[in-house]
Scaffold this motif. Structure first.
Motif, mmCIF file in Angstrom:
data_model
loop_
_atom_site.group_PDB
_atom_site.id
_atom_site.type_symbol
_atom_site.label_atom_id
_atom_site.label_comp_id
_atom_site.label_asym_id
_atom_site.label_seq_id
_atom_site.Cartn_x
_atom_site.Cartn_y
_atom_site.Cartn_z
ATOM 1 N N SER A 188 -9.369 3.039 0.194
ATOM 2 C CA SER A 188 -8.066 3.704 -0.404
ATOM 3 C C SER A 188 -7.967 5.250 0.207
ATOM 4 N N ASN A 189 -6.487 5.404 0.629
ATOM 5 C CA ASN A 189 -6.126 6.826 0.935
ATOM 6 C C ASN A 189 -6.666 6.837 2.278
ATOM 7 N N ARG A 249 -5.837 -2.096 -3.781
ATOM 8 C CA ARG A 249 -4.996 -1.020 -3.620
ATOM 9 C C ARG A 249 -3.907 -0.972 -4.457
ATOM 10 N N SER A 304 -7.768 11.516 8.726
ATOM 11 C CA SER A 304 -7.951 12.902 8.251
ATOM 12 C C SER A 304 -9.305 13.389 8.223
ATOM 13 N N SER A 335 0.333 10.023 5.644
ATOM 14 C CA SER A 335 0.373 8.645 5.158
ATOM 15 C C SER A 335 -1.068 8.547 4.354
ATOM 16 N N HIS A 336 -1.173 8.132 3.127
ATOM 17 C CA HIS A 336 -2.503 7.806 2.473
ATOM 18 C C HIS A 336 -2.450 6.426 2.172
ATOM 19 N N GLY A 337 -2.354 5.536 3.148
ATOM 20 C CA GLY A 337 -2.228 4.079 3.207
ATOM 21 C C GLY A 337 -0.754 3.457 3.247
ATOM 22 N N CYS A 338 0.140 4.321 3.287
ATOM 23 C CA CYS A 338 1.424 3.905 3.253
ATOM 24 C C CYS A 338 1.890 3.536 4.656
#
Length: 138
Positions: A39-40, A71, A85, A93-96
């Motif tokens: 996640s993220n 998720r 990151s 993006s944090h997974g998007c």
């Protein structure tokens, strides 16, 4: 329900980049590098997902990718960077999934470009309709 196809072409610390096909159009995408679906920190797994319209306080009219294993809150929204990151690279993006009209670089980092017009093109095509997103590739 209509299908859209995201074909991932390459992945690395600067992101996972692909092509998004729907309705005779081709856009480009940036996602986080694959990091075991964390996640993220990771792009989502390949597969078929239902995507629904969503009104985001931060991004406005976008799309929500449903039923991603392990998720939540995976959106298709504007942004340019999807770097790792943990290595100090920029990310929006944090997974998007970030669409763009072009692939290129900004400040020496790989990115999608003209992202807001790409989101506008997706909204113009799908409007308030649900669609299937089929993700394949690396």
């Amino acid at each position: 329900m209509e299908n859209a196809y995201l074909i991932r072409m390459r992945t690395g610390n600067e992101g996972t980049f692909g092509s998004l096909f729907f309705g005779g159009k081709r856009l480009y995408t940036a996602e986080l590098p694959w990091r075991d679906n964390r996640s993220n920190l990771s792009c989502i797994p390949c597969g078929t997902y239902i995507v629904v319209p969503h009104l985001s306080r931060r991004f406005g009219r976008v799309y929500h990718v449903l039923d991603v294993p392990g998720r939540s809150a995976i959106l298709l929204h504007s942004g340019n960077y999807a770097g790792n990151s943990e290595m100090g690279l920029k990310t929006h993006s944090h997974g998007c999934i970030l669409p763009g009209l072009h692939l290129g670089s900004l400040g020496g980092q790989a990115a999608v470009l003209s992202s807001r017009p790409a989101v506008t093109a997706i909204v113009a095509h799908f409007g308030d309709n649900h669609f299937n997103l089929i993700i394949e590739g690396v």
